[in-house]
Design a protein around this motif. Structure first.
Motif, PDB file in Angstrom:
ATOM      1  N   LEU A  83       0.830  -1.211   0.000  1.00 38.93           N
ATOM      2  CA  LEU A  83       0.000   0.000   0.000  1.00 38.93           C
ATOM      3  C   LEU A  83       0.867   1.264   0.000  1.00 38.93           C
ATOM      4  N   ALA A  84       1.915   1.276   0.829  1.00 37.82           N
ATOM      5  CA  ALA A  84       2.809   2.435   0.881  1.00 37.82           C
ATOM      6  C   ALA A  84       3.522   2.647  -0.451  1.00 37.82           C
ATOM      7  N   ALA A  85       3.906   1.556  -1.118  1.00 40.34           N
ATOM      8  CA  ALA A  85       4.585   1.674  -2.416  1.00 40.34           C
ATOM      9  C   ALA A  85       3.635   2.208  -3.479  1.00 40.34           C
ATOM     10  N   ALA A  86       2.380   1.754  -3.464  1.00 39.65           N
ATOM     11  CA  ALA A  86       1.413   2.245  -4.455  1.00 39.65           C
ATOM     12  C   ALA A  86       1.163   3.738  -4.273  1.00 39.65           C
ATOM     13  N   VAL A  87       1.019   4.170  -3.033  1.00 42.21           N
ATOM     14  CA  VAL A  87       0.806   5.602  -2.773  1.00 42.21           C
ATOM     15  C   VAL A  87       2.056   6.398  -3.145  1.00 42.21           C
ATOM     16  N   ALA A  88       3.234   5.857  -2.835  1.00 43.55           N
ATOM     17  CA  ALA A  88       4.481   6.559  -3.164  1.00 43.55           C
ATOM     18  C   ALA A  88       4.659   6.683  -4.664  1.00 43.55           C
ATOM     19  N   TRP A  89       4.285   5.668  -5.413  1.00 44.78           N
ATOM     20  CA  TRP A  89       4.407   5.753  -6.869  1.00 44.78           C
ATOM     21  C   TRP A  89       3.435   6.764  -7.442  1.00 44.78           C
ATOM     22  N   LEU A  90       2.243   6.846  -6.884  1.00 46.24           N
ATOM     23  CA  LEU A  90       1.309   7.885  -7.330  1.00 46.24           C
ATOM     24  C   LEU A  90       1.857   9.277  -7.037  1.00 46.24           C
ATOM     25  N   VAL A  91       2.453   9.430  -5.863  1.00 50.89           N
ATOM     26  CA  VAL A  91       3.073  10.714  -5.512  1.00 50.89           C
ATOM     27  C   VAL A  91       4.230  11.025  -6.460  1.00 50.89           C
ATOM     28  N   ALA A  92       5.010  10.018  -6.812  1.00 47.06           N
ATOM     29  CA  ALA A  92       6.129  10.227  -7.737  1.00 47.06           C
ATOM     30  C   ALA A  92       5.635  10.654  -9.116  1.00 47.06           C
ATOM     31  N   VAL A  93       4.525  10.074  -9.572  1.00 48.64           N
ATOM     32  CA  VAL A  93       3.967  10.463 -10.871  1.00 48.64           C
ATOM     33  C   VAL A  93       3.486  11.909 -10.820  1.00 48.64           C
ATOM     34  N   VAL A  94       2.785  12.271  -9.756  1.00 48.26           N
ATOM     35  CA  VAL A  94       2.300  13.652  -9.634  1.00 48.26           C
ATOM     36  C   VAL A  94       3.470  14.623  -9.547  1.00 48.26           C
ATOM     37  N   LEU A  95       4.494  14.267  -8.755  1.00 48.07           N
ATOM     38  CA  LEU A  95       5.660  15.147  -8.644  1.00 48.07           C
ATOM     39  C   LEU A  95       6.398  15.279  -9.970  1.00 48.07           C
ATOM     40  N   SER A  96       6.471  14.219 -10.731  1.00 49.49           N
ATOM     41  CA  SER A  96       7.190  14.319 -12.004  1.00 49.49           C
ATOM     42  C   SER A  96       6.427  15.152 -13.023  1.00 49.49           C
ATOM     43  N   LEU A  97       5.101  15.197 -12.906  1.00 49.76           N
ATOM     44  CA  LEU A  97       4.318  15.983 -13.856  1.00 49.76           C
ATOM     45  C   LEU A  97       4.219  17.451 -13.468  1.00 49.76           C
ATOM     46  N   VAL A  98       3.990  17.743 -12.193  1.00 52.59           N
ATOM     47  CA  VAL A  98       3.754  19.135 -11.796  1.00 52.59           C
ATOM     48  C   VAL A  98       4.689  19.625 -10.701  1.00 52.59           C
ATOM     49  N   GLY A  99       5.564  18.781 -10.208  1.00 49.49           N
ATOM     50  CA  GLY A  99       6.410  19.189  -9.096  1.00 49.49           C
ATOM     51  C   GLY A  99       7.874  19.091  -9.427  1.00 49.49           C
ATOM     52  N   ASP A 100       8.635  18.746  -8.434  1.00 51.97           N
ATOM     53  CA  ASP A 100      10.086  18.640  -8.563  1.00 51.97           C
ATOM     54  C   ASP A 100      10.451  17.232  -9.026  1.00 51.97           C
ATOM     55  N   ARG A 101      11.117  17.140 -10.147  1.00 50.82           N
ATOM     56  CA  ARG A 101      11.468  15.832 -10.700  1.00 50.82           C
ATOM     57  C   ARG A 101      12.539  15.142  -9.877  1.00 50.82           C
TER      58      ARG A 101
END
Length: 135
Positions: A83-101
């Motif tokens: 569960l933590a990995a799935a949430v972290a990957w979603l956060v990574a996708v959002v960060l790569s699109l609109v945040g800090d890569r």
């Protein structure tokens, strides 16, 4: 068999047309290239620096420690980590699109390592007991 071309010795110059001709610096520019657009150069608009990557690694490591500590046995630890990995990957996708890569890279790397560690424990239990621990 194809004939091999002979190479020239260092004392004789190469054959004519082998080396490109150099224009002197005072020569006028080539008129055949004036209508063309300038050559493109490719640079990353959002460069990845080391400090954001390290901060993403640290934050995700803390995230996995907190989620992993919720589990009381291997099964619950593995499910909390998934569960933590799935949430972290979603956060990574959002960060790569609109945040800090850079932070996204750190989050993705740490979540991959954390998930691999948990699933290594699952695989070791599975190999030793012949019973899949996640069901």
């Amino acid at each position: 068999m194809a004939d091999r071309q002979s190479s020239w010795s260092a004392v004789t110059p190469p054959p004519p047309g082998y080396l490109p001709t150099h224009r002197p610096p005072s020569a006028p520019p080539d008129l055949s290239l004036q209508g063309l657009p300038p050559r493109p150069f490719y640079r990353e608009p959002h460069r990845v620096a080391a400090l954001p990557v390290l901060s993403g690694l640290g934050a995700t490591t803390l995230w996995f420690v907190l989620f992993g500590s919720l589990g009381s046995d291997l099964t619950s630890y593995a499910w909390w980590t998934i569960l933590a990995a799935a949430v972290a990957w979603l956060v990574a996708v959002v960060l790569s699109l609109v945040g800090d890569r850079g932070v996204a890279v750190g989050v993705a790397v740490a979540s991959g390592v954390g998930l691999s560690i948990a699933l290594t424990f699952v695989a070791l239990r599975w190999m030793s007991t012949y019973d899949w621990p996640l069901w």
